[in-house]
Design a protein around this motif. Structure first.
Motif, short mmCIF file in Angstrom:
data_model
loop_
_atom_site.label_atom_id
_atom_site.label_comp_id
_atom_site.label_asym_id
_atom_site.label_seq_id
_atom_site.Cartn_x
_atom_site.Cartn_y
_atom_site.Cartn_z
N LEU A 121 0.83 -1.21 0.00
CA LEU A 121 0.00 0.00 0.00
C LEU A 121 0.86 1.25 0.00
N TYR A 122 1.94 1.23 0.80
CA TYR A 122 2.82 2.39 0.82
C TYR A 122 3.51 2.57 -0.54
N GLY A 123 3.91 1.46 -1.15
CA GLY A 123 4.53 1.52 -2.47
C GLY A 123 3.55 2.02 -3.53
N GLN A 124 2.31 1.56 -3.42
CA GLN A 124 1.28 2.00 -4.36
C GLN A 124 1.03 3.50 -4.21
N LEU A 128 -8.07 11.07 -6.10
CA LEU A 128 -9.07 10.16 -5.54
C LEU A 128 -8.44 8.80 -5.23
N ARG A 129 -7.61 8.31 -6.13
CA ARG A 129 -6.94 7.02 -5.89
C ARG A 129 -6.02 7.10 -4.68
N ILE A 130 -5.33 8.23 -4.53
CA ILE A 130 -4.45 8.41 -3.37
C ILE A 130 -5.26 8.39 -2.08
N LYS A 131 -6.40 9.07 -2.08
CA LYS A 131 -7.26 9.07 -0.89
C LYS A 131 -7.75 7.66 -0.57
N THR A 132 -8.06 6.88 -1.60
CA THR A 132 -8.52 5.50 -1.39
C THR A 132 -7.41 4.65 -0.78
N VAL A 133 -6.20 4.78 -1.30
CA VAL A 133 -5.06 4.03 -0.75
C VAL A 133 -4.78 4.48 0.68
N ASP A 134 -4.86 5.78 0.94
CA ASP A 134 -4.68 6.27 2.31
C ASP A 134 -5.71 5.67 3.26
N ALA A 135 -6.95 5.57 2.79
CA ALA A 135 -7.99 4.96 3.62
C ALA A 135 -7.69 3.49 3.88
N ASP A 136 -7.18 2.79 2.86
CA ASP A 136 -6.80 1.39 3.05
C ASP A 136 -5.66 1.26 4.06
N ILE A 137 -4.69 2.17 3.97
CA ILE A 137 -3.58 2.16 4.93
C ILE A 137 -4.10 2.40 6.34
#
Length: 117
Positions: free
Chosen positions: A4-7, A93-102
């Protein structure tokens, strides 16, 4: 978790690239707009000096091949600028989604399940 951090880092890199593209396309759009307006102004003045009726000058000038080409270049540059802007919004938006997953993974202790406290 490392994935997730890499993504997220990859998305940030894409975002920075797209911001640079937005700058370039915006500058090109502005230059093409200026070229189109200058050429149109000159064509209108030429037609007025010939005594062409004012009511048809605009149509005649915009129909000239050189003016139409400049307008096409302007319109294409505008489309690229807007597409780049939309790509930036999608990346955010994709960054916010990955942040939420993290965040969800962090709160759940690495299981990926949310907490219902």
């Amino acid at each position: 978790m490392q994935d997730l951090y890499g993504q997220r880092e990859q998305l940030f890199d894409q975002l920075m690239s797209e911001l640079e593209a937005l700058r370039r396309t915006g500058q090109q759009y502005a230059e093409n707009e200026a070229d189109y307006r200058k050429a149109l102004r000159i064509a209108i003045l030429e037609e007025r000096s010939k005594g062409t009726p004012v009511t048809i000058i605009s149509d005649l000038c915009r129909g000239r091949e050189d003016i139409a080409k400049k307008k096409q270049l302007r319109d294409c540059a505008e489309a690229l600028y807007k597409a780049s802007n939309e790509a930036i919004m999608a990346l955010k938006l994709r960054i916010k989604t990955v942040d939420a997953d993290i965040q969800r993974t962090w709160v759940s202790g690495g299981t990926g399940e949310g907490s219902y406290q």
